[in-house]
Design an enzyme around this catalytic site. Structure first.
Site, PDB file in Angstrom:
ATOM      1  N   GLN A 130      35.584  34.462  24.003  1.00  0.00           N
ATOM      2  CA  GLN A 130      36.097  34.356  22.635  1.00  0.00           C
ATOM      3  C   GLN A 130      36.319  32.908  22.205  1.00  0.00           C
ATOM      4  O   GLN A 130      36.497  32.630  21.019  1.00  0.00           O
ATOM      5  CB  GLN A 130      37.405  35.131  22.481  1.00  0.00           C
ATOM      6  CG  GLN A 130      37.221  36.628  22.610  1.00  0.00           C
ATOM      7  CD  GLN A 130      38.504  37.353  22.342  1.00  0.00           C
ATOM      8  OE1 GLN A 130      39.259  37.631  23.269  1.00  0.00           O
ATOM      9  NE2 GLN A 130      38.786  37.665  21.095  1.00  0.00           N
TER      10      GLN A 130
ATOM     11  N   CYS B  45      41.246  42.545  17.094  1.00  0.00           N
ATOM     12  CA  CYS B  45      40.676  41.514  17.962  1.00  0.00           C
ATOM     13  C   CYS B  45      40.619  40.211  17.191  1.00  0.00           C
ATOM     14  O   CYS B  45      40.225  40.202  16.023  1.00  0.00           O
ATOM     15  CB  CYS B  45      39.267  41.950  18.375  1.00  0.00           C
ATOM     16  SG  CYS B  45      38.404  40.749  19.384  1.00  0.00           S
ATOM     17  N   LEU B  46      40.988  39.115  17.861  1.00  0.00           N
ATOM     18  CA  LEU B  46      40.963  37.813  17.198  1.00  0.00           C
ATOM     19  C   LEU B  46      39.537  37.417  16.800  1.00  0.00           C
ATOM     20  O   LEU B  46      39.346  36.603  15.912  1.00  0.00           O
ATOM     21  CB  LEU B  46      41.569  36.737  18.111  1.00  0.00           C
ATOM     22  CG  LEU B  46      43.061  36.926  18.456  1.00  0.00           C
ATOM     23  CD1 LEU B  46      43.503  35.927  19.514  1.00  0.00           C
ATOM     24  CD2 LEU B  46      43.922  36.811  17.216  1.00  0.00           C
TER      25      LEU B  46
ATOM     26  N   HIS C   3      35.108  42.546  26.623  1.00  0.00           N
ATOM     27  CA  HIS C   3      34.555  41.270  26.129  1.00  0.00           C
ATOM     28  C   HIS C   3      33.631  40.631  27.166  1.00  0.00           C
ATOM     29  O   HIS C   3      32.629  40.011  26.815  1.00  0.00           O
ATOM     30  CB  HIS C   3      35.681  40.274  25.829  1.00  0.00           C
ATOM     31  CG  HIS C   3      36.270  40.408  24.456  1.00  0.00           C
ATOM     32  ND1 HIS C   3      35.531  40.260  23.305  1.00  0.00           N
ATOM     33  CD2 HIS C   3      37.531  40.664  24.051  1.00  0.00           C
ATOM     34  CE1 HIS C   3      36.325  40.417  22.246  1.00  0.00           C
ATOM     35  NE2 HIS C   3      37.542  40.672  22.666  1.00  0.00           N
TER      36      HIS C   3
ATOM     37  N   HIS D  59      40.181  46.327  26.643  1.00  0.00           N
ATOM     38  CA  HIS D  59      39.655  45.540  25.524  1.00  0.00           C
ATOM     39  C   HIS D  59      39.134  44.183  26.006  1.00  0.00           C
ATOM     40  O   HIS D  59      38.018  43.780  25.671  1.00  0.00           O
ATOM     41  CB  HIS D  59      40.766  45.368  24.471  1.00  0.00           C
ATOM     42  CG  HIS D  59      40.384  44.548  23.293  1.00  0.00           C
ATOM     43  ND1 HIS D  59      40.349  45.060  22.012  1.00  0.00           N
ATOM     44  CD2 HIS D  59      40.007  43.247  23.166  1.00  0.00           C
ATOM     45  CE1 HIS D  59      39.963  44.109  21.175  1.00  0.00           C
ATOM     46  NE2 HIS D  59      39.755  42.995  21.849  1.00  0.00           N
ATOM     47  N   GLU D  60      39.940  43.494  26.827  1.00  0.00           N
ATOM     48  CA  GLU D  60      39.551  42.139  27.267  1.00  0.00           C
ATOM     49  C   GLU D  60      38.372  42.197  28.240  1.00  0.00           C
ATOM     50  O   GLU D  60      37.462  41.361  28.173  1.00  0.00           O
ATOM     51  CB  GLU D  60      40.728  41.407  27.915  1.00  0.00           C
ATOM     52  CG  GLU D  60      41.938  41.184  27.007  1.00  0.00           C
ATOM     53  CD  GLU D  60      41.600  40.668  25.621  1.00  0.00           C
ATOM     54  OE1 GLU D  60      40.590  39.962  25.454  1.00  0.00           O
ATOM     55  OE2 GLU D  60      42.343  41.007  24.680  1.00  0.00           O
TER      56      GLU D  60
ATOM     57  N   GLY E 202      46.102  39.153  24.278  1.00  0.00           N
ATOM     58  CA  GLY E 202      45.071  39.013  25.292  1.00  0.00           C
ATOM     59  C   GLY E 202      43.911  38.194  24.748  1.00  0.00           C
ATOM     60  O   GLY E 202      43.720  38.116  23.527  1.00  0.00           O
TER      61      GLY E 202
END
Ligand code: NI
Length: 171
Positions: A51, A94-95, A140, A136-137, A46
């Site tokens: 990001q 997380c990236l 953000h 999670h997304e 995701g």
């Protein structure tokens, strides 16, 4: 569009709530393509637009969770409702928060509404891991990282480690 790159903690953009999209134009389509490329290349399951430093309420995720065939989903201006109880996501990562993973308390099931990249209304009811990905997304888009759900002690440990690494990098 220039090549997109993932921004990482403690970049201040990650703390900032994003802007809704009101016109799904060419720039937005290119942004979505770029986000998908970056997500699959990482690899991740995701990604939120912020990001890659873009202040837009857009998320992409892979419904197949990166296993086998790609099934890319895009949700623009997502709204999330917690449907059910709580689960602990194991080893969430997380990236934008490199080299760190932790268990996070999440809703067990969610319902998400928004529009897809054609502007058509979409609704997803998902549980387990996909519910975690969606929470999670969408976090953000509200300037929230998974580490914000941890105890301040755990968060501080990670923050100190990042600061140390940055200092080293600047020496
Ligand atoms: Ni993330």
């Amino acid at each position: 569009m220039d090549t997109l790159e993932i921004i990482t903690f403690p970049n201040k953009l990650l703390k900032q709530p994003t802007q809704p999209v009101d016109n799904i134009d060419d720039t937005i389509q290119k942004l979505i393509d770029g986000m998908a490329d970056i997500m699959y290349a990482a690899p991740g399951v995701g990604l939120a637009a912020i990001q890659v430093g873009m202040d837009k309420s857009i998320i992409v995720f892979d419904e197949g969770l990166g296993n086998g065939e790609k099934s890319l989903r895009t949700i623009i201006n997502p709204k999330i409702v917690c449907q059910e109880g709580s689960i602990i996501s194991e080893n969430e990562g997380c990236l934008s928060v490199p080299d760190f993973r932790s268990d996070v308390k999440r809703c067990a099931a969610v319902e998400v509404e928004g529009v897809d990249r054609e502007g058509k209304p979409v609704k997803y009811s998902r549980d387990d891991f996909l519910a975690v990905v969606l929470q999670h997304e969408i976090d953000h888009l509200n300037g929230i990282l998974f580490i914000d759900h941890l105890s301040s002690l755990k968060r501080q440990l990670y923050t100190r480690r990042v600061m140390k690494q940055q200092k080293k990098g600047n020496e």
